[in-house]
Design a protein around this motif. Structure first.
Motif, PDB file in Angstrom:
ATOM      1  N   GLU A  34     -14.780  -1.390 -18.726  1.00 11.44           N
ATOM      2  CA  GLU A  34     -13.812  -2.476 -18.648  1.00 11.44           C
ATOM      3  C   GLU A  34     -14.372  -3.747 -19.297  1.00 11.44           C
ATOM      4  OE1 GLU A  34     -12.333  -2.860 -14.709  1.00 11.44           O
ATOM      5  OE2 GLU A  34     -11.131  -4.618 -15.234  1.00 11.44           O
ATOM      6  N   GLN A  35     -15.650  -3.968 -19.089  1.00 10.45           N
ATOM      7  CA  GLN A  35     -16.373  -5.070 -19.724  1.00 10.45           C
ATOM      8  C   GLN A  35     -17.700  -4.501 -20.230  1.00 10.45           C
ATOM      9  OE1 GLN A  35     -15.408  -8.377 -19.923  1.00 10.45           O
ATOM     10  NE2 GLN A  35     -13.445  -7.780 -19.011  1.00 10.45           N
ATOM     11  N   PRO A  36     -18.319  -5.127 -21.227  1.00 11.67           N
ATOM     12  CA  PRO A  36     -19.639  -4.619 -21.667  1.00 11.67           C
ATOM     13  C   PRO A  36     -20.730  -4.999 -20.663  1.00 11.67           C
ATOM     14  CG  PRO A  36     -18.994  -6.538 -22.978  1.00 11.67           C
ATOM     15  CD  PRO A  36     -17.859  -6.270 -22.044  1.00 11.67           C
ATOM     16  N   TYR A  37     -20.652  -4.380 -19.485  1.00 12.99           N
ATOM     17  CA  TYR A  37     -21.512  -4.797 -18.378  1.00 12.99           C
ATOM     18  C   TYR A  37     -23.002  -4.685 -18.711  1.00 12.99           C
ATOM     19  CZ  TYR A  37     -17.363  -4.568 -15.394  1.00 12.99           C
ATOM     20  OH  TYR A  37     -16.135  -4.781 -14.840  1.00 12.99           O
ATOM     21  N   TYR A  38     -23.359  -3.631 -19.441  1.00 11.42           N
ATOM     22  CA  TYR A  38     -24.780  -3.419 -19.722  1.00 11.42           C
ATOM     23  C   TYR A  38     -25.313  -4.507 -20.657  1.00 11.42           C
ATOM     24  CZ  TYR A  38     -24.752   1.024 -17.285  1.00 11.42           C
ATOM     25  OH  TYR A  38     -24.680   1.982 -16.301  1.00 11.42           O
ATOM     26  N   PHE A  39     -24.554  -4.792 -21.714  1.00 14.89           N
ATOM     27  CA  PHE A  39     -24.989  -5.826 -22.653  1.00 14.89           C
ATOM     28  C   PHE A  39     -25.044  -7.182 -21.942  1.00 14.89           C
ATOM     29  CE2 PHE A  39     -23.805  -9.201 -25.669  1.00 14.89           C
ATOM     30  CZ  PHE A  39     -24.911  -9.147 -26.493  1.00 14.89           C
ATOM     31  N   ASP A  40     -23.969  -7.502 -21.229  1.00 16.95           N
ATOM     32  CA  ASP A  40     -23.920  -8.794 -20.520  1.00 16.95           C
ATOM     33  C   ASP A  40     -25.090  -8.913 -19.551  1.00 16.95           C
ATOM     34  OD1 ASP A  40     -21.616  -9.289 -21.869  1.00 16.95           O
ATOM     35  OD2 ASP A  40     -20.265  -8.927 -20.172  1.00 16.95           O
ATOM     36  N   GLY A  41     -25.348  -7.807 -18.838  1.00 17.37           N
ATOM     37  CA  GLY A  41     -26.441  -7.804 -17.852  1.00 17.37           C
ATOM     38  C   GLY A  41     -27.784  -8.003 -18.534  1.00 17.37           C
ATOM     39  N   ALA A  42     -28.015  -7.267 -19.618  1.00 20.09           N
ATOM     40  CA  ALA A  42     -29.306  -7.352 -20.309  1.00 20.09           C
ATOM     41  C   ALA A  42     -29.533  -8.770 -20.838  1.00 20.09           C
ATOM     42  CB  ALA A  42     -29.343  -6.336 -21.450  1.00 20.09           C
ATOM     43  N   VAL A  43     -28.495  -9.352 -21.427  1.00 16.23           N
ATOM     44  CA  VAL A  43     -28.624 -10.711 -21.977  1.00 16.23           C
ATOM     45  C   VAL A  43     -28.926 -11.706 -20.851  1.00 16.23           C
ATOM     46  CG1 VAL A  43     -27.332 -12.582 -23.101  1.00 16.23           C
ATOM     47  CG2 VAL A  43     -27.195 -10.245 -24.004  1.00 16.23           C
ATOM     48  N   ALA A  44     -28.211 -11.546 -19.740  1.00 17.55           N
ATOM     49  CA  ALA A  44     -28.436 -12.458 -18.610  1.00 17.55           C
ATOM     50  C   ALA A  44     -29.863 -12.316 -18.071  1.00 17.55           C
ATOM     51  CB  ALA A  44     -27.423 -12.168 -17.500  1.00 17.55           C
ATOM     52  N   LEU A  45     -30.360 -11.085 -18.027  1.00 12.11           N
ATOM     53  CA  LEU A  45     -31.703 -10.859 -17.472  1.00 12.11           C
ATOM     54  C   LEU A  45     -32.796 -11.407 -18.396  1.00 12.11           C
ATOM     55  CD1 LEU A  45     -31.175  -7.270 -16.051  1.00 12.11           C
ATOM     56  CD2 LEU A  45     -31.612  -9.346 -14.733  1.00 12.11           C
TER      57      LEU A  45
END
Lengths: 804, 241
Positions: A523-534
């Motif tokens: 639904e959202q690019p959760y993995y990319f968003d998560g990695a960038v945030a981390l």
């Protein structure tokens, strides 16, 4: 006529039986159900110990004149209830997977609790009775009691190497019969013919009882049973050890085809495979290999093949090699050498011996070396040999992982310190590859990413973002961590690998947001968003806002699979019937439930009978309760926390538990024995405070020194490491053996009627303590558990002064 | 005496059967209402927040109580998965409705199902499409389902016992495929048997606990993409205010 002496031999044997039975039940229920339900059931069952103290307190006046006979009856109860309770519990139609759909399952669980309490009730009653009758001898009785437990803890592990769990149960029943026969002699009962009866029964049970009598029936929803329902499936090999029951399944009609998360673009099929199940979970597979690498082409279609498209002919270290899938993958991609590390000797033997031809002599091939070792321990001890690639294999089954059934298990494979160790083990330009199941919403992969970032930072890397790559397929996620920056050429190869297999880039250095989420759409690019945030300065904010617990695991809090947060659980629970239920990690709430049930049952077992009994006016003082409560809690805290501290040093979870537990109990037994002797010779009241002070000093010293000491001595031989461990545990164990007998002996002189209560309270505190220690460790770490134990022991000293 | 008892039992059966059947209708209607409410309230699997009318009609029509063991009949219309023996389950009605809806099937479609189970999903599909081909790997279960579907008049469902990995080549290609059996990878032969423009649906998770659904879409050029769909509306992080 000589005065009656405590039945030391019988007590020692009985205690060994009861502790062995506890360990055995953990094995049996892990086979029948799943690990954490086993933990839950056994915690409840152990409350039988506490309940026995309560009943003893209520009936002590009636029992006293018939003490010897009652002891023998209670010991007989252990004999009969050990197998019978388990057999009856298996008849209860308990299905843990339906627990939240169907309230009747709670009643089923309760029925199992009650059944499993019975043998512990009988065991606790027998030993409590001895403390009550011979309270002044508590030092020696407690010494024999825990010495028996210590020997039992190591004996049952040895036994499980020799026989399957169902036969081990028969062996324990036989031993309990012998213990009862010996008790008749030691207690000088008149009915000597009973000795013959018990010995005869022991002979019948051990020799004549058919194997099928104690058949273990795993849940119909376990992977193995599901597989065996398929037409053509047949079990062709079974192996058993304390590490698990291994079942090998072959199906000639409908073969295994295991290629987890294979690309949707793939056209290859896996060759013939055998399914390998551990405790009914799995499968992992043993793949037929005829030496033709072309048959393994399907292995290039998995996300785990990524590193082989970046590294050329690498030397590979596979951690958790199992039956060799990752070794085959390495060979397919031209690895120059493969070191395969596997803990379970039975799995190695299946590949190396039993199915050698089927496996194409895989573990004896040129360039392949197999090592029977624990993964982390192996990397720690082989600092002289470096590899271009470390592959951490995907060993847990998807269904179990997705249901969050591992979250209570400690894992030293995925901690910050572990990743740091792996990275330092690599050759220059080498990389670590870890593959995990894709879970939605993302949990383990993002936690792994966060762990890698921390490990790189710990290594002094100023820009971790340049050393990380993550890709995802539709079912698996692979993370690469390099010990230098990724080059442009490598990034190009990674992108090409992913594109041709329709895997998505989750993160690579310099990745743009529009490059995420193309083939396997979320639904959202959760993995990319998560990695960038981390990787950003907002990391802590993101970790706080994330609805699952994805902060990195450490050696002090080694709960990688713990993702639970109360807020999101509440939100998901509210949507349970709309599909929210499977998204909750169930282990943690079950642990909390275990604690709550232990508290409630303890209150029910200790306070309620006390409050309603006619003895309520003769209640022991609150100080008695507090003293025995605190030493019960603190003992368990110490024991559990130090077992964890030694696991990394001894590099084997099973041996560490066996050695450390046994050492604690045996040295505590010695401490208890010395206490008894000391008490006879002196009226000094200082030995408990002295022991507690020494424990405090040792604990603080160990907390400060052990990590460095273990790191320095990690490459010593196993024997040397065990000896060092014993030497380190000895003074601590000796001190821990002092408080309980001191308290009992004090009561024997001043308030003998309070002894059964003390026994009950201590029994319940041990159960609560074990669960509480795990909860504390999850949240605050094992160091805090040790400090808390020291503090509680300190409080116990104060309570002791008020005991009279 | 024995005869009187048998007659009494027969009369009781005759009198209560219509009433029970009627009762089931009411329960089934309530179950579907519940599913619709759940989808409107919490479920976010598709753009729309309502099931297609054909799926609703099929769910209203298929008598779930006839697809569960006698011991589970009383719970047949609870919106929950139920055990059907052999370690298998009949899916939660909400999940059946969502999966059927996601497949976007039409009355002219030919569907392949891997994992017949009780036959309930096949029956729901059979109410909507032209034909359903279903393969069950557990023989006794497949046999029961085949007999049940036949006795209920689902002539457009064919059940085969055996390995679903290679699909049903004689009947291929299919407009949609549903793989309800545990899948560690998507069998390449099944993708081949899916028509361009077709959809394949795979629920993932444990029994009693569907974690997410995977929808595979085969484009007209033969390329394939997948969507991982959570059954429930859930954002994994709290948004900044």
């Amino acid at each position: 006529m000589t005065a009656l002496r405590p039945p030391f031999v019988a007590i020692g044997l009985l205690s060994a039986c009861v502790l062995s039975y506890e360990v055995l039940l953990m094995r049996l229920f892990s086979i029948v159900l799943w690990h954490h339900f086993a933990y839950m059931i056994i915690s409840a069952a152990m409350l039988g110990y506490g309940a026995s103290g309560t009943v003893l307190a209520l009936l002590k006046d009636k029992i006293a004149p018939h003490f010897s006979l009652v002891y023998v009856i209670a010991a007989m109860g252990v004999v009969f209830m050990m197998p019978l309770s388990f057999l009856l519990a298996q008849q209860v139609p308990f299905n843990p997977l339906e627990l939240l759909w169907d309230k009747i399952q709670l009643a089923n669980l309760l029925a199992i609790y009650l059944l499993m309490m019975l043998p512990f009730f009988c065991g606790g009653f027998s030993i409590g009775l001895i403390f009550f009758r011979f309270g002044r001898d508590a030092g020696r009785i407690y010494a024999i009691d825990i010495l028996g437990a210590g020997v039992g803890s190591i004996g049952v592990i040895a036994l499980l190497f020799l026989v399957p769990p169902s036969k081990a149960l028969i062996a324990l029943t036989t031993l309990a019969l012998l213990a009862t026969a010996i008790a008749i002699v030691e207690l000088k009962l008149r009915a000597k013919w009973l000795i013959g009866v018990f010995l005869g029964l022991a002979l019948i049970v051990s020799v004549m009882l058919p194997d099928s009598w104690l058949q273990v029936h795993p849940s119909a929803y376990k992977d193995l049973n599901q597989t065996l329902n398929i037409t053509g499936a047949q079990v062709i090999e079974e192996r058993s050890s304390p590490l698990g029951q291994i079942t090998v399944v072959k199906n000639s009609l409908i073969p295994f085809r295991y290629a987890p998360g294979m690309s949707l673009n793939a056209t290859d099929e896996p060759p013939a495979q055998l399914g390998i199940f551990v405790d009914g979970n799995g499968p992992s597979v043993l793949t037929r290999f005829d030496g033709k690498l072309a048959t393994l082409a399907y292995l290039d279609q998995l996300t785990s093949a990524l590193p082989y498209h970046v590294l050329e002919r690498p030397s590979v270290l596979v951690l958790g090699a199992g039956a060799g899938s990752d070794v085959l993958q390495a060979l397919y991609h031209g690895a120059v050498t493969v070191d395969a590390v596997e803990l379970n000797h039975n799995v190695i033997d299946l590949v190396q011996q039993r199915f050698r031809d089927f496996a194409g002599n895989l573990y004896n091939r040129h360039g392949v070396r197999v090592h029977k070792a624990e993964a982390r321990g192996f990397v720690n001890t082989t600092y002289d040999r470096r590899h271009d690639l470390i592959q951490v294999a995907l060993l847990d089954s998807f269904s179990v992982a997705s249901a969050g059934l591992y979250s209570l298990s400690e894992s030293y494979l995925y901690t910050v310190e572990a990743l740091h160790t792996y990275l330092n083990h690599l050759t220059s330009g080498g990389m670590l590859a870890v593959t995990r199941w894709l879970t939605l919403p993302p949990r383990d992969s993002l936690k792994l990413f966060a762990t890698a970032v921390s490990a790189l930072e710990r290594d002094g890397v100023s820009n971790p973002a340049a050393r990380l790559v993550m890709i995802r397929g539709w079912k698996t996620v692979t993370l690469l961590v390099k010990n230098s920056d990724f080059t442009t050429k490598e990034i190009t190869a990674i992108k090409e690998f992913s594109r041709t297999r329709s895997f998505d880039m989750a993160y690579y250095p310099g990745m743009r947001a529009d490059e995420a989420n193309h083939y396997n759409l979320l639904e959202q690019p959760y993995y990319f968003d998560g990695a960038v945030a981390l990787l950003s300065s907002q990391r802590q904010d993101f970790l706080d806002r994330y609805k699952f617990y994805i902060e990195p695991a450490t050696d002090d809090r080694p709960y990688f699979f713990h993702f639970f947060k109360w807020n999101s659980a509440g939100e998901l629970f509210a949507m349970r019937e709309q599909g929210g239920m499977p998204l909750i990690d169930w282990s943690y709430p079950l642990l909390v439930t275990t604690l709550v049930q232990a508290f409630m049952a303890s209150a029910l077992l200790i306070l309620t009978p006390l409050a309603v009994s006619r003895f309520r006016r003769k209640l022991p003082t609150v100080w008695v309760a507090l003293y025995f409560l605190s030493i019960g809690l603190a003992f368990m805290f110490m024991e559990i926390a130090f077992i964890q501290k030694f696991i990394l040093f001894l590099a084997h979870p099973l041996y560490a538990v066996a050695v450390v537990l046994c050492a604690f109990l045996v040295f505590a037994a010695m401490g208890s024995w010395l206490t008894g002797r000391w008490q006879e010779k002196t009226t000094s009241r200082w030995h408990v405070p002295l022991a507690v002070m020494l424990m405090g000093v040792l604990s603080l010293l160990y907390l400060a020194v052990l990590p460095g000491l273990f790191q320095a001595l990690i490459h010593f031989s196993d024997l040397a490491k065990i000896t060092i461990s014993l030497l380190l545990i000895a003074p601590l164990g000796l001190c821990m053996g002092v408080p309980f007998p001191t308290g009992i002996m004090r009561l024997a002189c001043t308030a003998q009627e309070a002894i059964p209560w003390a026994w009950a309270i201590n029994g319940c505190a041990s159960v609560v303590g074990a669960v509480l220690a795990t909860l504390l460790a999850i949240h605050l770490g094992f160091a805090v558990v040790i400090l808390t134990a020291t503090l509680i022991y300190g409080l116990a000293c104060i309570f002791l002064t008020k005991l009279v | 005496m024995k005869n009187y008892f048998a007659l009494g039992a027969f009369l009781y059966f005759c009198c209560t059967f219509p009433a029970q059947s009627e009762g089931y209708d009411v329960l089934r209607h309530k179950m579907v209402e519940e599913v619709l409410a759940d989808i409107a309230a919490e479920v976010s699997y598709s753009e729309s927040s309502a099931l297609s009318p054909s799926v609703v009609a099929a769910m209203q029509k298929v008598e779930r109580h006839l697809f569960v063991p006698a011991s589970q009949t009383m719970r047949a219309y609870f919106n929950r998965p139920l055990p059907i023996g052999y370690g298998q389950t009949i899916s939660q009605p909400l999940i059946v409705a969502m999966m059927t809806d996601l497949m976007q099937v039409k009355d002219s479609d030919k569907i392949l199902e891997i994992g017949t189970g009780s036959g309930y999903q096949a029956a729901v599909l059979a109410e909507i499409v032209k034909s359903v081909y279903s393969i069950e790997i557990i023989h006794p279960l497949g046999k029961q389902a085949a007999e049940r579907l036949k006795s209920l008049g689902y002539d457009n469902v064919e059940v085969r016992l055996g390995d679903g990995y290679y699909g049903w080549p004689e009947a291929a290609p299919f407009d949609a495929i549903i793989v309800t059996a545990a899948a560690n990878h998507v069998p390449p032969p099944l993708l081949k048997q899916l028509k361009p423009g077709g959809r394949m649906l795979i629920p993932l998770g444990m029994h009693f606990m569907t974690q997410y659904l995977m929808l595979v879409e085969k484009k007209m050029d033969g390329s394939v993409t997948s969507r991982q769909i959570l059954p429930v509306r859930f954002v994994p992080f709290t948004r900044k205010h």
